[in-house]
Enzyme design. Structure first.
Site, mmCIF file in Angstrom:
data_model
loop_
_atom_site.group_PDB
_atom_site.id
_atom_site.type_symbol
_atom_site.label_atom_id
_atom_site.label_comp_id
_atom_site.label_asym_id
_atom_site.label_seq_id
_atom_site.Cartn_x
_atom_site.Cartn_y
_atom_site.Cartn_z
ATOM 1 N N SER A 87 32.484 -15.468 10.088
ATOM 2 C CA SER A 87 33.675 -14.727 10.526
ATOM 3 C C SER A 87 34.873 -15.059 9.643
ATOM 4 O O SER A 87 35.018 -16.186 9.163
ATOM 5 C CB SER A 87 34.003 -15.073 11.972
ATOM 6 O OG SER A 87 35.254 -14.527 12.357
ATOM 7 N N GLN B 233 31.749 -11.338 7.609
ATOM 8 C CA GLN B 233 32.407 -10.353 8.480
ATOM 9 C C GLN B 233 33.896 -10.311 8.190
ATOM 10 O O GLN B 233 34.586 -11.327 8.285
ATOM 11 C CB GLN B 233 32.201 -10.712 9.949
ATOM 12 C CG GLN B 233 32.960 -9.767 10.892
ATOM 13 C CD GLN B 233 33.001 -10.271 12.318
ATOM 14 O OE1 GLN B 233 32.260 -9.818 13.169
ATOM 15 N NE2 GLN B 233 33.871 -11.239 12.588
ATOM 16 N N ARG C 126 42.832 -12.374 27.319
ATOM 17 C CA ARG C 126 41.912 -13.394 27.821
ATOM 18 C C ARG C 126 42.688 -14.433 28.626
ATOM 19 O O ARG C 126 43.304 -15.347 28.066
ATOM 20 C CB ARG C 126 41.174 -14.049 26.648
ATOM 21 C CG ARG C 126 40.394 -13.026 25.823
ATOM 22 C CD ARG C 126 39.872 -13.580 24.527
ATOM 23 N NE ARG C 126 39.320 -12.500 23.689
ATOM 24 C CZ ARG C 126 39.048 -12.612 22.400
ATOM 25 N NH1 ARG C 126 39.277 -13.757 21.775
ATOM 26 N NH2 ARG C 126 38.558 -11.585 21.735
ATOM 27 N N LYS D 38 30.359 -3.234 12.334
ATOM 28 C CA LYS D 38 30.100 -3.954 13.588
ATOM 29 C C LYS D 38 31.136 -3.570 14.640
ATOM 30 O O LYS D 38 32.329 -3.505 14.354
ATOM 31 C CB LYS D 38 30.152 -5.458 13.339
ATOM 32 C CG LYS D 38 29.860 -6.308 14.573
ATOM 33 C CD LYS D 38 29.848 -7.784 14.200
ATOM 34 C CE LYS D 38 29.508 -8.653 15.401
ATOM 35 N NZ LYS D 38 30.594 -8.665 16.409
ATOM 36 N N HIS E 196 31.798 -6.900 21.111
ATOM 37 C CA HIS E 196 32.463 -8.181 20.826
ATOM 38 C C HIS E 196 32.175 -9.205 21.921
ATOM 39 O O HIS E 196 33.041 -10.008 22.293
ATOM 40 C CB HIS E 196 33.973 -7.972 20.680
ATOM 41 C CG HIS E 196 34.609 -8.874 19.655
ATOM 42 N ND1 HIS E 196 34.632 -8.577 18.313
ATOM 43 C CD2 HIS E 196 35.234 -10.080 19.774
ATOM 44 C CE1 HIS E 196 35.253 -9.554 17.667
ATOM 45 N NE2 HIS E 196 35.619 -10.475 18.529
ATOM 46 N N ARG F 179 34.498 -9.403 24.995
ATOM 47 C CA ARG F 179 35.775 -10.099 24.838
ATOM 48 C C ARG F 179 36.951 -9.166 24.523
ATOM 49 O O ARG F 179 38.071 -9.634 24.335
ATOM 50 C CB ARG F 179 35.663 -11.147 23.723
ATOM 51 C CG ARG F 179 34.693 -12.263 24.067
ATOM 52 C CD ARG F 179 34.396 -13.139 22.864
ATOM 53 N NE ARG F 179 35.530 -13.927 22.431
ATOM 54 C CZ ARG F 179 35.921 -15.071 22.998
ATOM 55 N NH1 ARG F 179 35.290 -15.527 24.061
ATOM 56 N NH2 ARG F 179 36.948 -15.747 22.524
#
Length: 382
Positions: free
Chosen positions: A112, A133, A170, A257, A281, A284
């Site tokens: 990532s 990514q 979150r 993605k 994801h 998330r």
């Protein structure tokens, strides 16, 4: 081949429970949680597990083979390690542990943009086989620099992240003041003090940082400034106009993605991309969205012959991989599963998780009489 794993932890739930006791609460909650009320997080795995396979016990069977060809490379299993942000926060040197294990076991590892190991180190540990990514930056200059580094590191696959036009809401992370480094409230300090091994290893290896992004970040940012920098640097929505110049610039394979609709899958095909990862994801980003297994079926049916269709989000085990493959995926990726294992077992976590998943998947294949990964769809219950 006999696969060896730690018999004290023969399930992912065992690893999750152990990880919870090994790392501070703020780190575990970042890893384990979704967004808002965790509706989509829970739905992801639950709906994968509603998929049923039909065994053919009296059919002739010689052997079951997990090897899978993807983008010209034959991997030893049809699953890989998904990109996860802030890995070094959850366990010191976690991305290094997983990259080494992926290379040893010949499965793909995706790095990532926002994890704690840089592109160059990932390439070194995997001998140029790590995928990268890309969180698409707001500025073209930063985008071009990061892509050039990935190309120089010989990453074979560039993964463009589509499903973070804005960072997820979150509640746990908000309460925990999660940043890099985490805000040192009395509560967080108390949590660290109850996890001495994590604290000692973090002290030895140093405070985790956004290693790939470090050359571009202003020095001396406090936590509030760091959050503002990240929001400004990665603001904006990925779209066809932003993907087109990347397609021209990148000479390797490109995967999109975060595909969750037929419309985005069709655009990926029209843009000439090489693959898509159906993903939300890990639950998330959008709590009101579908689980990943739901759009996978229709996307795979429509586009499997035009583009490589893969999936992540919600998979936790070998049977989950089998269910996903039977539903149309040609390859699958797991994130939390590997991080639970590393948080539980440290340097042995990568090997353990891969061997455990291989063992579980092999058992399913032999049980239902599936000899090749590409034959899973023949065993899907109507």
């Amino acid at each position: 081949m006999q696969l060896t794993y730690n018999s004290n932890y023969p399930s992912i739930e065992d690893l999750r429970n152990r990880a919870k006791t090994k790392i501070p609460k703020f780190a575990f909650e970042y890893l384990d949680g979704g967004c808002n009320e965790d509706v989509n997080l829970d739905k992801n795995t639950r709906e994968i597990r509603e998929v049923e396979l039909i065994p053919q016990y009296l059919s002739k069977h010689t052997r079951s083979e997990m090897k899978t060809e993807l983008f010209g490379h034959v991997y030893d299993a049809p699953f890989g390690i998904a990109p996860v942000g802030l890995q070094g926060l959850m366990w010191p040197q976690a991305p290094e542990i997983l990259a080494k294990a992926a290379h040893k076991h010949n499965v793909p590892f995706i790095l990532s943009t926002v994890t704690t190991m840089d592109i160059e180190r990932a390439s070194e540990l995997t001998e140029g086989k790590a995928w990268f990514q890309l969180y698409h930056p707001a500025e073209d200059a930063l985008r071009d620099s990061v892509i050039k580094r990935a190309a120089a590191a010989e990453c074979p696959v560039l993964v463009l992240l589509a499903d973070v036009p804005t960072f997820g809401f979150r509640p746990r992370d908000i309460r925990n003041g999660l940043a890099m480094p985490p805000r040192m409230t009395f509560r967080n300090i108390r949590q660290i003090m109850t996890r001495p091994e994590w604290a000692l290893r973090t002290l030895i290896h140093g405070q985790p940082e956004f290693k790939t992004l470090k050359p571009y970040m202003p020095k001396g940012l406090d936590m509030k400034q760091l959050g503002l920098y990240m929001n400004q640097t990665f603001s904006g929505r990925l779209n066809e106009e932003k993907i087109a110049p990347i397609r021209d610039m990148w000479k390797g394979k490109i995967v999109l993605k975060g595909v969750a609709s037929m419309e985005d899958a069709e655009k990926a095909v029209k843009l000439g991309l090489d693959g898509i990862i159906v993903s939300n994801h890990g639950g998330r980003q959008l709590d009101a969205g579908q689980s990943t297994i739901h759009p996978l079926r229709s996307i795979a049916k429509a586009y499997k012959n035009q583009i490589k269709v893969m999936m992540d989000s919600g998979l936790r085990s070998g049977p989950d991989i089998a269910r996903t493959m039977a539903s149309g995926a040609e390859f699958s990726f797991l994130g939390r599963t590997f991080m639970y294992s590393v948080a539980a077992l440290g340097a042995q976590g990568g090997d353990h998780a891969i061997n455990l998943l291989k063992t579980q998947l092999q058992q399913v294949m032999e049980q239902i009489c599936c000899e090749r990964v590409e034959d899973f769809d023949k065993f899907l219950a109507p």
